[in-house]
Design an enzyme around this catalytic site. Sequence first.
Site, PDB file in Angstrom:
ATOM      1  N   LYS A 110       0.829  -1.214   0.000  1.00  0.00           N
ATOM      2  CA  LYS A 110       0.000   0.000   0.000  1.00  0.00           C
ATOM      3  C   LYS A 110       0.863   1.264   0.000  1.00  0.00           C
ATOM      4  CE  LYS A 110      -4.236  -2.007   1.605  1.00  0.00           C
ATOM      5  NZ  LYS A 110      -5.105  -2.341   2.732  1.00  0.00           N
ATOM      6  N   LYS A 189      -2.763  -7.323 -10.514  1.00  0.00           N
ATOM      7  CA  LYS A 189      -3.927  -7.714  -9.724  1.00  0.00           C
ATOM      8  C   LYS A 189      -5.052  -6.692  -9.927  1.00  0.00           C
ATOM      9  CE  LYS A 189      -5.794  -7.552  -5.175  1.00  0.00           C
ATOM     10  NZ  LYS A 189      -5.973  -6.726  -4.062  1.00  0.00           N
ATOM     11  N   LYS A 192      -9.076  -1.816  -6.827  1.00  0.00           N
ATOM     12  CA  LYS A 192      -9.638  -0.455  -6.883  1.00  0.00           C
ATOM     13  C   LYS A 192      -8.521   0.576  -6.938  1.00  0.00           C
ATOM     14  CE  LYS A 192     -12.927  -2.259  -3.719  1.00  0.00           C
ATOM     15  NZ  LYS A 192     -12.643  -2.651  -2.328  1.00  0.00           N
TER      16      LYS A 192
HETATM   17  P1  ADP Z   1      -9.147  -3.938  -3.712  1.00  0.00           P
HETATM   18  O1  ADP Z   1      -7.757  -4.483  -3.928  1.00  0.00           O
HETATM   19  O2  ADP Z   1      -9.852  -3.697  -5.005  1.00  0.00           O
HETATM   20  O3  ADP Z   1      -9.152  -2.719  -2.816  1.00  0.00           O
HETATM   21  P2  ADP Z   1     -10.081  -5.337  -1.414  1.00  0.00           P
HETATM   22  O4  ADP Z   1      -8.694  -5.358  -0.856  1.00  0.00           O
HETATM   23  O5  ADP Z   1     -11.086  -4.440  -0.803  1.00  0.00           O
HETATM   24  O6  ADP Z   1      -9.976  -5.046  -2.972  1.00  0.00           O
HETATM   25  O7  ADP Z   1     -10.609  -6.816  -1.423  1.00  0.00           O
HETATM   26  C1  ADP Z   1     -11.901  -7.263  -1.013  1.00  0.00           C
HETATM   27  C2  ADP Z   1     -11.997  -8.768  -1.177  1.00  0.00           C
HETATM   28  O8  ADP Z   1     -11.915  -9.113  -2.558  1.00  0.00           O
HETATM   29  C3  ADP Z   1     -10.849  -9.511  -0.493  1.00  0.00           C
HETATM   30  O9  ADP Z   1     -11.328 -10.748  -0.004  1.00  0.00           O
HETATM   31  C4  ADP Z   1      -9.876  -9.725  -1.588  1.00  0.00           C
HETATM   32  O10 ADP Z   1      -9.026 -10.815  -1.356  1.00  0.00           O
HETATM   33  C5  ADP Z   1     -10.796  -9.946  -2.792  1.00  0.00           C
HETATM   34  N1  ADP Z   1     -10.132  -9.492  -4.009  1.00  0.00           N
HETATM   35  C6  ADP Z   1      -9.835  -8.221  -4.322  1.00  0.00           C
HETATM   36  N2  ADP Z   1      -9.215  -8.128  -5.510  1.00  0.00           N
HETATM   37  C7  ADP Z   1      -9.104  -9.414  -5.936  1.00  0.00           C
HETATM   38  C8  ADP Z   1      -8.536  -9.999  -7.103  1.00  0.00           C
HETATM   39  N3  ADP Z   1      -7.978  -9.261  -8.046  1.00  0.00           N
HETATM   40  N4  ADP Z   1      -8.582 -11.339  -7.219  1.00  0.00           N
HETATM   41  C9  ADP Z   1      -9.156 -12.108  -6.252  1.00  0.00           C
HETATM   42  N5  ADP Z   1      -9.710 -11.611  -5.144  1.00  0.00           N
HETATM   43  C10 ADP Z   1      -9.687 -10.288  -4.967  1.00  0.00           C
END
Ligand code: ADP
Length: 324
Positions: A110, A189, A192
């Site tokens: 992050k 990956k 957001k």
């Molecule tokens: P972001 O990276 O978009 O901010 P979050 O960290 O809020 O997403 O993730 C919310 C949930 O979705 C978590 O359980 C996370 O592991 C899953 N998740 C987020 N992005 C992915 C991805 N690219 N592939 C698989 N799971 C994901």
Amino acid sequence: MRVLSGIQPSGNLHIGNYFGMMKRMIEYQADHELFCFIVNFHALTSTFDAERLRRQTYDAICDFLALGLDPEKSVFWVQSDVPEVTEATWYLSNITGMGLLERCHSYKDKLAKGIPASHGLFSYPVLMAADILLYGADRVPVGKDQKQHVEVARDIAIRFNNTYGQIFTIPEADIDTNLATIPGLDGQKMSKSYGNTIEIFIDEASLKQKIMSIKTDSTPVNEPKPIEGNVLFDLYSLFLDEAGREALKDRFLTPGLKYGELKKELFGVIWEYFEPYRAKRQQIASQPDYIRQVMQAGAEKARAVATQYLEKMRHLVGTDYLRK
Ligand code: ADP
Ligand code: TRP
């Protein structure tokens, strides 16, 4: 078996969130005790605009409800509606070693993304541990990137149990091993914070434009296409069963496949997949009174469980000084 997971309202929810976590959560409600919540305290580590946080929290609630989360069958709430979790976080903080948090990849990732280094961001996994332990969760469905945080929660639970008394269930991460991290439009990956997402609820023109921008390699049309690390293949596969995936593999290996045409096809598949949920989402989003009522009821159910654990914690650490 109690299943629990949360999601940050830090932007529009995308298909990485959907396949990595939301879809599995919604499936669990049929035969498990499901606890699902929107973690707005966690989102404060990266969102500093109150109006935006409010809107995104509301949107995340609507997304879950539209996609099939049933507030009658599950406990569904917003993290800040049970503020007791912050008191529990403090108790846990004091038995959490610095080294445990310093090892967390997510913190370093992050910072690399430009999120300001703050105490909140650093101690984020302790709040997440409180989220998990305060509800006695056995299983925590998350994407691969959250595995380490669930391990931290386990370590913290064991440490608390050994220091004060055995009250916490030791949770287990539930990761779909068939599902690698879902790539975004650019192959990193999908996240957001990378601006490479395909949102679940997006208008048709924007969806088309996003799908057409998926990064592809420059293999000539009349040659077989690589499958390993191919973003288009990985994203399309999410919407296919085993047989469909094999058929797609054959198409990649047969010369003549045009990426442009396959992208148009994928656009159609995604648009159709979420079609039944779109109308429902619109209807739900236009009923703020209903949302308020559902979330209040959810918070009450969640609080009833959390306070039982919290009272035991207060007793074990000794902050309940009037109790005999
Ligand atoms: P972001 O990276 O978009 O901010 P979050 O960290 O809020 O997403 O993730 C919310 C949930 O979705 C978590 O359980 C996370 O592991 C899953 N998740 C987020 N992005 C992915 C991805 N690219 N592939 C698989 N799971 C994901
Ligand atoms: N840290 C998780 C994420 O970014 C969200 C989260 C907060 C969570 N508390 C949780 C996930 C408890 C599972 C259980 O995705």
